[in-house]
Design a protein around this motif. Structure first.
Motif, short mmCIF file in Angstrom:
data_model
loop_
_atom_site.label_atom_id
_atom_site.label_comp_id
_atom_site.label_asym_id
_atom_site.label_seq_id
_atom_site.Cartn_x
_atom_site.Cartn_y
_atom_site.Cartn_z
N ARG A 221 -71.05 -58.87 43.84
CA ARG A 221 -69.47 -58.68 44.12
C ARG A 221 -70.04 -57.31 45.09
O ARG A 221 -69.05 -57.04 45.51
N ARG A 222 -70.89 -57.91 46.03
CA ARG A 222 -71.29 -56.47 47.02
C ARG A 222 -69.83 -57.20 47.97
O ARG A 222 -69.56 -59.02 48.23
N GLU B 67 -68.49 -52.46 46.82
CA GLU B 67 -68.56 -53.56 45.66
C GLU B 67 -67.27 -53.53 45.46
O GLU B 67 -66.22 -53.31 44.54
N LEU C 206 -64.57 -53.90 41.98
CA LEU C 206 -64.59 -54.12 41.06
C LEU C 206 -63.83 -55.39 39.91
O LEU C 206 -63.21 -56.21 40.78
N ALA D 27 -73.10 -56.14 39.60
CA ALA D 27 -72.57 -55.63 40.58
C ALA D 27 -73.13 -56.20 42.31
O ALA D 27 -72.68 -56.74 43.00
#
Length: 211
Positions: free
Chosen positions: A125-126, A154, A156, A122
């Motif tokens: 994936r900011r 973030e 998905l 996670a």
């Protein structure tokens, strides 16, 4: 006060009309006035928003407001950024603008997921939705009003929800435990990047234009 919105995006117009509802301003889209879209050759949101506002203000002969917004993903160095709306190459397939926009959105989302395939955590994936609003009293206004908004979350691994548009189904907001596409319009309009920019712009317009 009548102000032309330098956009042909019907959903963006609806969103901004709601956000500016408390102001004595009538927001009309450039499409309703037969104004063509401006070129957006720049690499920053503020430059493109200013170019769009100037183009619409000159064609309208009065005040204009433009939004340039997009998704900036940390792991991709800020991409898709100003290219967010046309991130994926898509050939015209539909005569209806909104149908074509939906096809483009779906392709953009697929490409984004593909580019992020190697980033599984996670923290990798900011991303942030970014909005820049520029308002002009006329095309040669030397003092444009400029407002900014940023909404972080973030990305998905698959789309969730059917609301909103663009990358909304892929942007997860931890505070809500939902994607942006799963939020209702009231919630989105309270906290989104465009809502933050619109509130700042409304304050600037009250102070500078409507006093």
């Amino acid at each position: 006060m009548r102000v032309v919105l330098a956009s042909n995006n019907a959903k963006k117009l609806t969103e901004l009309r709601s956000l500016f509802a408390a102001l004595p301003v009538e927001l009309v889209s450039q499409k309703e006035l037969g104004i063509t879209e401006a070129e957006e050759p720049h690499v920053t949101f503020v430059e493109n928003a200013l170019a769009k506002a100037r183009h619409a203000a000159r064609a309208f002969g009065g005040a204009a407001i433009a939004d340039d917004s997009g998704l900036c993903v940390d792991a991709l160095g800020g991409a898709p950024g100003v290219a967010s709306a046309h991130f994926a190459p898509v050939e015209p397939q539909a005569a209806e603008r909104e149908v074509q926009r939906a096809l483009q959105d779906a392709a953009n989302n697929r490409l984004l997921l593909d580019r992020l395939r190697a980033f599984q955590a996670a923290s990798e994936r900011r991303a942030s939705f970014v909005s820049t609003l520029v308002a002009l009293r006329h095309a040669d206004d030397p003092e444009p009003l400029i407002a900014f908004g940023r909404w972080s979350g973030e990305i998905l691994f698959a789309p969730r929800g059917s609301g909103g548009f663009g990358y909304d189904p892929l942007m997860f907001i931890a505070a809500f435990g939902r994607s942006v596409a799963e939020l209702d319009a009231e919630a989105k309009n309270a906290i989104s990047h465009r809502a933050l920019a619109a509130r700042e712009m409304a304050a600037l317009m009250r102070a500078q234009w409507l006093r």
